[in-house]
Design a protein around this motif. Structure first.
Motif, short mmCIF file in Angstrom:
data_model
loop_
_atom_site.label_atom_id
_atom_site.label_comp_id
_atom_site.label_asym_id
_atom_site.label_seq_id
_atom_site.Cartn_x
_atom_site.Cartn_y
_atom_site.Cartn_z
N ILE A 106 0.84 -1.21 0.00
CA ILE A 106 0.00 0.00 0.00
C ILE A 106 0.87 1.25 0.00
O ILE A 106 0.63 2.22 -0.73
CB ILE A 106 -0.94 0.01 1.22
N ALA A 107 1.89 1.23 0.83
CA ALA A 107 2.79 2.39 0.94
C ALA A 107 3.45 2.71 -0.40
O ALA A 107 3.53 3.88 -0.81
CB ALA A 107 3.85 2.13 2.00
N GLU A 108 3.90 1.67 -1.10
CA GLU A 108 4.61 1.88 -2.35
C GLU A 108 3.68 2.35 -3.46
O GLU A 108 3.97 3.34 -4.15
CB GLU A 108 5.29 0.58 -2.76
N LYS A 109 2.56 1.68 -3.62
CA LYS A 109 1.67 1.99 -4.75
C LYS A 109 0.93 3.30 -4.57
O LYS A 109 0.59 3.98 -5.54
CB LYS A 109 0.67 0.84 -4.96
N LEU A 110 0.64 3.68 -3.32
CA LEU A 110 -0.10 4.92 -3.07
C LEU A 110 0.81 6.07 -2.66
O LEU A 110 0.34 7.18 -2.43
CB LEU A 110 -1.17 4.70 -1.99
N ASP A 111 2.10 5.77 -2.54
CA ASP A 111 3.08 6.77 -2.11
C ASP A 111 2.69 7.36 -0.75
O ASP A 111 2.64 8.58 -0.58
CB ASP A 111 3.22 7.88 -3.15
N LEU A 112 2.44 6.46 0.20
CA LEU A 112 2.12 6.84 1.58
C LEU A 112 3.17 6.21 2.49
O LEU A 112 2.99 5.10 2.98
CB LEU A 112 0.71 6.36 1.96
N PRO A 113 4.27 6.89 2.71
CA PRO A 113 5.41 6.30 3.42
C PRO A 113 5.05 5.78 4.81
O PRO A 113 4.32 6.42 5.57
CB PRO A 113 6.40 7.47 3.53
N ILE A 114 5.59 4.63 5.13
CA ILE A 114 5.32 3.98 6.42
C ILE A 114 5.91 4.78 7.58
O ILE A 114 5.40 4.70 8.70
CB ILE A 114 5.88 2.54 6.40
N ASP A 115 6.94 5.57 7.31
CA ASP A 115 7.56 6.29 8.43
C ASP A 115 6.66 7.36 9.04
O ASP A 115 6.98 7.93 10.08
CB ASP A 115 8.90 6.89 8.01
N LYS A 116 5.52 7.61 8.42
CA LYS A 116 4.55 8.54 9.02
C LYS A 116 3.62 7.83 10.01
O LYS A 116 2.78 8.48 10.63
CB LYS A 116 3.71 9.22 7.93
N TYR A 117 3.75 6.52 10.13
CA TYR A 117 2.87 5.77 11.02
C TYR A 117 3.62 5.35 12.28
O TYR A 117 4.84 5.17 12.27
CB TYR A 117 2.31 4.53 10.31
N PRO A 118 2.89 5.14 13.38
CA PRO A 118 3.53 4.76 14.63
C PRO A 118 3.93 3.29 14.67
O PRO A 118 3.48 2.48 13.85
CB PRO A 118 2.45 5.05 15.68
N GLU A 119 4.76 2.95 15.62
CA GLU A 119 5.13 1.55 15.87
C GLU A 119 3.90 0.79 16.35
O GLU A 119 3.03 1.34 17.02
CB GLU A 119 6.23 1.51 16.94
N ILE A 120 3.82 -0.50 16.01
CA ILE A 120 2.68 -1.33 16.41
C ILE A 120 3.10 -2.29 17.52
O ILE A 120 4.10 -3.01 17.39
CB ILE A 120 2.13 -2.15 15.23
N LYS A 121 2.34 -2.29 18.62
CA LYS A 121 2.58 -3.21 19.72
C LYS A 121 1.27 -3.84 20.16
O LYS A 121 0.19 -3.39 19.79
CB LYS A 121 3.21 -2.48 20.91
N SER A 122 1.35 -4.87 20.97
CA SER A 122 0.16 -5.52 21.51
C SER A 122 -0.63 -4.56 22.40
O SER A 122 -0.05 -3.69 23.07
CB SER A 122 0.56 -6.76 22.32
N SER A 123 -1.94 -4.74 22.44
CA SER A 123 -2.79 -3.95 23.33
C SER A 123 -2.44 -4.16 24.79
O SER A 123 -2.70 -3.29 25.63
CB SER A 123 -4.26 -4.35 23.11
N LEU A 124 -1.85 -5.30 25.11
CA LEU A 124 -1.57 -5.68 26.49
C LEU A 124 -0.16 -5.29 26.92
O LEU A 124 0.24 -5.54 28.06
CB LEU A 124 -1.76 -7.19 26.66
N GLU A 125 0.57 -4.65 26.03
CA GLU A 125 1.98 -4.34 26.28
C GLU A 125 2.16 -2.93 26.84
O GLU A 125 1.55 -1.99 26.35
CB GLU A 125 2.75 -4.48 24.97
N PRO A 126 3.00 -2.78 27.85
CA PRO A 126 3.31 -1.42 28.35
C PRO A 126 4.02 -0.60 27.28
O PRO A 126 4.85 -1.12 26.52
CB PRO A 126 4.24 -1.69 29.54
#
Length: 419
Positions: A106-126
């Protein structure tokens, strides 16, 4: 900006971003999108709005460092960390469902760089500890640990105790949904239903959401209930208490008056942003009590429709729905839901606070105070149950059949008026 203006702004952007949704569909195709990101795009989806922003407000988009969900913005303000969770990431339309990470495709084809998105962690993780600024503002200490948490639907599932595989739950507040915790990703794009990653990232949550439920009842209260609002203010009670009592005076079926609850477009079981609400078969014989009851019944018909499909898709029948949400504060709604759906509605004890308690349960796991998310089931209590009344259910069965047929008859009309 007032809430009503904000809602208008959201509807406006939903419709504008529909062009981006069409472009994404053309770029990738139906099968690839369903397999890759879990569903077909609409103007309501975050990725379409982000693409619209990039095209129409490029300066704002380029200057944005991170694009965050509301929950994640609050986490950032508390900890200084840019983090989201799997439940929120997997509903944005740019999440790789197989790899459980941001989609490079999606990032490549739509030119929406991933670096604009936050890191993903579990809902249960501090995530981290409160910053000194946040701690001072909140009256807490910098030793306060912040746990990631989840979106509203997964938090409601936890708050309802529906954390084991196969457990369903019903939420009926401003919007409404029926969801089930499952051990595999299930998709039903035809009916606007799909799976997101659950708070336990090894499980999934299969969701069927209707856009407006309690919001329809609120609209009715604000639009047609001037006398009742004045009476409620004098008595110091909620206008909904008066409306509920009026609805109880009307017979089941409301003299064959059918309300279509799609006041804000719809997601499930009819994924259509152009559809709207209606009163069908309104006559001079109908009184205010029939109109009020018909609104609750129309909401219940749609909930039965999505519940039937959810059960079929997950391959498990249920006659019991753990339920929460503001519309259940009055008994009339719970009984109508039971009669229409032919299922027992089990109302959790804290109908309004159960979603927050679901978030608190996640924090308990993050803090090490609770071992497994499945254990939450033992902590949730039900304070009231509504069982179907057969005589009423027979009436509703006939009207439900008519209700389901109305969308196909009216879809072209809605598209002409709102497209």
């Amino acid at each position: 900006m007032c809430i009503r203006d904000r809602r208008k702004a959201i509807i406006w952007l939903d419709n504008r971003a529909e062009e981006e949704a069409e472009d994404i569909l053309t770029e990738f195709g139906v099968e690839e999108l369903i397999d890759h990101v879990g569903g077909l795009p609409s103007g309501k989806d975050a990725v379409c709005k982000i693409l619209w922003l990039k095209r129409n407000e490029p300066e704002i988009y380029e200057h944005a460092y991170k694009i965050l969900d509301v929950k994640d913005f609050l986490v950032y303000k508390m900890t200084g960390e840019f983090v989201t969770d799997y439940t929120c990431a997997s509903v944005r339309g740019n999440f790789d469902m197989a790899k459980k990470t941001w989609s490079e495709l999606i990032a490549e084809k739509l030119d929406l760089p991933i670096d604009k998105y936050p890191e993903i962690k579990s809902s249960l993780e501090p995530v981290g500890y409160l910053t000194s600024y946040a701690a001072d503002r909140m009256g807490l200490t910098t030793k306060t640990l912040v746990v990631n948490g989840a979106g509203d639907v997964p938090a409601a599932a936890v708050g309802a105790g529906a954390t084991r595989v196969g457990d369903p739950h019903l939420y009926i507040g401003s919007s409404a949904w029926v969801a089930a915790t499952v051990d595999r990703r299930i998709m039903d794009p035809e009916h606007g239903m799909g799976s997101i990653v659950f708070v336990d990232p090894y499980k999934w949550l299969f969701i069927a959401e209707m856009e407006s439920a309690g919001e329809d009842y609120k609209w009715l209260a604000e639009t047609l209930m001037d006398k009742e609002r004045e009476e409620a203010e004098k008595k110091g009670i909620s206008v909904y208490e008066i409306m509920d009592k009026l609805a109880e005076k009307a017979e089941p079926g409301s003299k064959n008056l059918i309300f279509l609850p799609w006041m804000y477009g719809e997601r499930a079981p009819i994924p259509d942003i152009y559809v709207r609400g209606a009163f069908i078969n309104l006559s001079l014989d109908h009184r205010k009590e029939h109109i009020i009851r018909a609104v609750l019944e129309g909401i219940a018909y749609n909930i039965r429709w999505i519940t039937d499909i959810v059960e079929e898709d997950i391959g498990k029948k249920t006659r019991y729905l753990p339920s929460l949400g503001g519309l259940l504060l009055g008994d009339i709604c719970g009984q109508i839901l039971a009669d229409v759906t032919r299922r027992t509605i089990g109302c959790v004890k804290d109908k309004l606070g159960a979603v927050g308690k679901g978030a608190a349960a996640m924090a308990m796991i993050g803090y090490g105070r609770l071992k497994r998310i499945e254990d939450v089931h033992e902590l949730v209590s039900v304070d009231k149950e509504f069982t179907p009344i057969e005589e009423n259910s027979r009436i509703y069965d006939e009207l439900y059949s008519v209700f389901k047929d109305l969308y196909e008859r009216l879809a072209d009309v809605y598209s002409t008026l709102n497209g």
